[in-house]
Design an enzyme around this catalytic site. Structure first.
Site, PDB file in Angstrom:
ATOM      1  N   GLY A  54       0.810  -1.214   0.000  1.00 19.30           N
ATOM      2  CA  GLY A  54       0.000   0.000   0.000  1.00 19.30           C
ATOM      3  C   GLY A  54       0.844   1.264   0.000  1.00 19.30           C
ATOM      4  O   GLY A  54       2.036   1.229  -0.286  1.00 19.30           O
ATOM      5  N   GLY A 107       5.450   3.775  -9.017  1.00 20.08           N
ATOM      6  CA  GLY A 107       6.170   2.503  -9.201  1.00 20.08           C
ATOM      7  C   GLY A 107       5.209   1.324  -9.126  1.00 20.08           C
ATOM      8  O   GLY A 107       5.225   0.421  -9.973  1.00 20.08           O
ATOM      9  N   HIS A 108       4.337   1.339  -8.108  1.00 18.96           N
ATOM     10  CA  HIS A 108       3.342   0.277  -7.983  1.00 18.96           C
ATOM     11  C   HIS A 108       2.388   0.298  -9.189  1.00 18.96           C
ATOM     12  O   HIS A 108       2.032  -0.739  -9.745  1.00 18.96           O
ATOM     13  CB  HIS A 108       2.493   0.475  -6.725  1.00 18.96           C
ATOM     14  N   GLY A 164       8.998  -5.308  -8.589  1.00 12.27           N
ATOM     15  CA  GLY A 164       9.833  -4.213  -9.068  1.00 12.27           C
ATOM     16  C   GLY A 164      11.323  -4.505  -8.926  1.00 12.27           C
ATOM     17  O   GLY A 164      11.759  -5.111  -7.948  1.00 12.27           O
ATOM     18  N   LYS A 205      13.372  -2.301  -8.324  1.00 21.39           N
ATOM     19  CA  LYS A 205      13.829  -1.444  -7.229  1.00 21.39           C
ATOM     20  C   LYS A 205      14.295  -2.288  -6.037  1.00 21.39           C
ATOM     21  O   LYS A 205      15.246  -1.954  -5.355  1.00 21.39           O
ATOM     22  CB  LYS A 205      12.679  -0.520  -6.842  1.00 21.39           C
ATOM     23  N   ASP A 206      13.586  -3.409  -5.805  1.00 15.92           N
ATOM     24  CA  ASP A 206      13.963  -4.341  -4.734  1.00 15.92           C
ATOM     25  C   ASP A 206      14.657  -5.537  -5.393  1.00 15.92           C
ATOM     26  O   ASP A 206      14.086  -6.619  -5.538  1.00 15.92           O
ATOM     27  CB  ASP A 206      12.714  -4.743  -3.948  1.00 15.92           C
ATOM     28  N   GLN A 246      15.200  -8.831  -3.496  1.00 12.16           N
ATOM     29  CA  GLN A 246      13.881  -9.446  -3.266  1.00 12.16           C
ATOM     30  C   GLN A 246      13.400 -10.170  -4.515  1.00 12.16           C
ATOM     31  O   GLN A 246      12.907 -11.312  -4.450  1.00 12.16           O
ATOM     32  CB  GLN A 246      12.884  -8.358  -2.862  1.00 12.16           C
ATOM     33  N   LEU A 288      11.282   5.923  -6.602  1.00 10.77           N
ATOM     34  CA  LEU A 288      10.049   6.093  -5.836  1.00 10.77           C
ATOM     35  C   LEU A 288       9.975   5.027  -4.747  1.00 10.77           C
ATOM     36  O   LEU A 288      10.361   3.871  -4.964  1.00 10.77           O
ATOM     37  CB  LEU A 288       8.837   5.968  -6.756  1.00 10.77           C
TER      38      LEU A 288
HETATM   39  P1  AMP Z   1       6.121  -2.469  -1.552  1.00 11.85           P
HETATM   40  O1  AMP Z   1       4.752  -1.914  -1.431  1.00 11.85           O
HETATM   41  O2  AMP Z   1       7.205  -1.503  -1.190  1.00 11.85           O
HETATM   42  O3  AMP Z   1       6.253  -3.812  -0.880  1.00 11.85           O
HETATM   43  O4  AMP Z   1       6.372  -2.750  -3.096  1.00 11.85           O
HETATM   44  C1  AMP Z   1       5.463  -3.537  -3.845  1.00 11.85           C
HETATM   45  C2  AMP Z   1       6.056  -3.804  -5.201  1.00 11.85           C
HETATM   46  O5  AMP Z   1       6.328  -2.576  -5.868  1.00 11.85           O
HETATM   47  C3  AMP Z   1       7.409  -4.547  -5.113  1.00 11.85           C
HETATM   48  O6  AMP Z   1       7.469  -5.507  -6.155  1.00 11.85           O
HETATM   49  C4  AMP Z   1       8.399  -3.442  -5.313  1.00 11.85           C
HETATM   50  O7  AMP Z   1       9.629  -3.884  -5.851  1.00 11.85           O
HETATM   51  C5  AMP Z   1       7.663  -2.560  -6.307  1.00 11.85           C
HETATM   52  N1  AMP Z   1       8.204  -1.199  -6.290  1.00 11.85           N
HETATM   53  C6  AMP Z   1       8.419  -0.411  -5.215  1.00 11.85           C
HETATM   54  N2  AMP Z   1       8.984   0.759  -5.586  1.00 11.85           N
HETATM   55  C7  AMP Z   1       9.140   0.693  -6.936  1.00 11.85           C
HETATM   56  C8  AMP Z   1       9.674   1.589  -7.926  1.00 11.85           C
HETATM   57  N3  AMP Z   1      10.168   2.782  -7.602  1.00 11.85           N
HETATM   58  N4  AMP Z   1       9.664   1.196  -9.207  1.00 11.85           N
HETATM   59  C9  AMP Z   1       9.169  -0.024  -9.564  1.00 11.85           C
HETATM   60  N5  AMP Z   1       8.655  -0.910  -8.684  1.00 11.85           N
HETATM   61  C10 AMP Z   1       8.634  -0.555  -7.385  1.00 11.85           C
END
Ligand code: AMP
Length: 284
Positions: free
Chosen positions: A27, A32-33, A149, A151-152, A155, A186
């Protein structure tokens, strides 16, 4: 967009669909999400996102309680991005009893870098992802897709290995890192930054860019002194008031230090600015 808070609701919303394309999130959504959701659209017959702040992947001193929860805004953004089904389980739905069965990723990958500074993090991630896959894909047949993403970076590697080793019939698709105009990746945690910290935050990606440029300049020659490059990067961020955890150049294949001059590399960094911990990476 249909919203499911329970497994029964999720199964009802997914019935009749065979090929979900799934984007798990915690959330507090940003572009990015939403880029992952848009990327998911053509990959399945129903686009599913989840919002679940997963207690298992937070250390006791980390920001589980204060992690931003922005439900109404997230729903609007997901709907506008074309999400068909949002799975937003309460903690008791996903963890009705203490989660005693856990996924233990290979320590050779999961105890490095993020795993070194956040012990148990990837156990928490792998466990919740396995569980979410069970919820979202249980009724589907044929192609199943989940998007994560870049970005991680680490992961994404852990999830790819998880799917491979457990022979899960799920295609893992990576989405490129989305950045603000100045280059800052982001992140939901960017919201913690004060205006002056926000202006400084771009230095993490700038430092990774200059590491990547130095590596490219010496590519194939073995001329780059990687430990010296890493130490210099750490020093330059420290001098600007950051507390870096790591700034490293690693092999893309296993995130270990390179041993030959022709291996594809990625530079990865994690550093705290004030009380906010940011991560980023760049393939060289
Ligand atoms: P999170 O809500 O931070 O757990 O992220 C959920 C998904 O969004 C994960 O697969 C992250 O790698 C991806 N994500 C987070 N930030 C970015 C970003 N800046 N660009 C692309 N994907 C992202």
């Amino acid at each position: 967009m249909r919203i499911a808070h329970t497994l029964e609701e999720l199964r009802a919303h997914l019935s009749g669909h065979q090929h979900p394309a799934f984007v798990p999130t915690m959330g507090n959504l940003h572009a990015g999400h939403l880029a992952l959701v848009r990327q998911a659209k053509p990959l399945g017959d129903v686009t599913v996102a989840s919002i679940f702040v997963n207690r298992l992947q937070f250390l006791p001193h980390e920001d589980f309680d204060s992690y931003p929860r922005t439900w109404e805004r997230d729903c609007t953004l997901l709907k506008d991005a074309g999400c068909d089904v949002l799975f937003a389980p309460k903690e008791k739905v996903l963890y009705p009893e203490p989660q005693t069965f856990k996924i233990q990723p290979n320590p050779a990958l999961a105890d490095l870098l993020e795993g070194q500074f956040r012990p148990g993090f990837f156990v928490g991630v792998a466990t919740v992802v396995m569980k979410l896959f069970g919820c979202v894909f249980s009724e589907s047949k044929g192609q199943r897709t989940a998007l994560f993403g870049q970005k991680d970076y680490q992961q994404l590697m852990v999830i790819r290995r998880l799917v491979q080793q457990f022979a899960l019939p799920i295609d893992i698709v990576a989405g490129p890192t989305q950045r603000d105009a100045d280059g800052l990746a982001l992140s939901s945690r960017n919201g913690y930054l004060s205006p002056s910290e926000r202006a400084e935050a771009v230095q993490l990606s700038k430092t990774l860019q200059s590491m990547a440029a130095a590596l490219r300049a010496g590519a194939g020659t073995g001329a780059t002194d990687i430990p010296a490059l890493e130490a210099q990067a750490m020093d330059s961020l420290r001098a600007r008031g950051w507390a870096p955890d790591y700034l490293v150049a690693r092999r893309r294949s296993d995130l270990l230090p390179p041993t030959a001059s022709d291996e594809p590399l990625v530079v990865l960094g994690a550093a705290r600015l004030g009380s906010t911990r940011l991560i980023d990476n760049l393939e060289v």
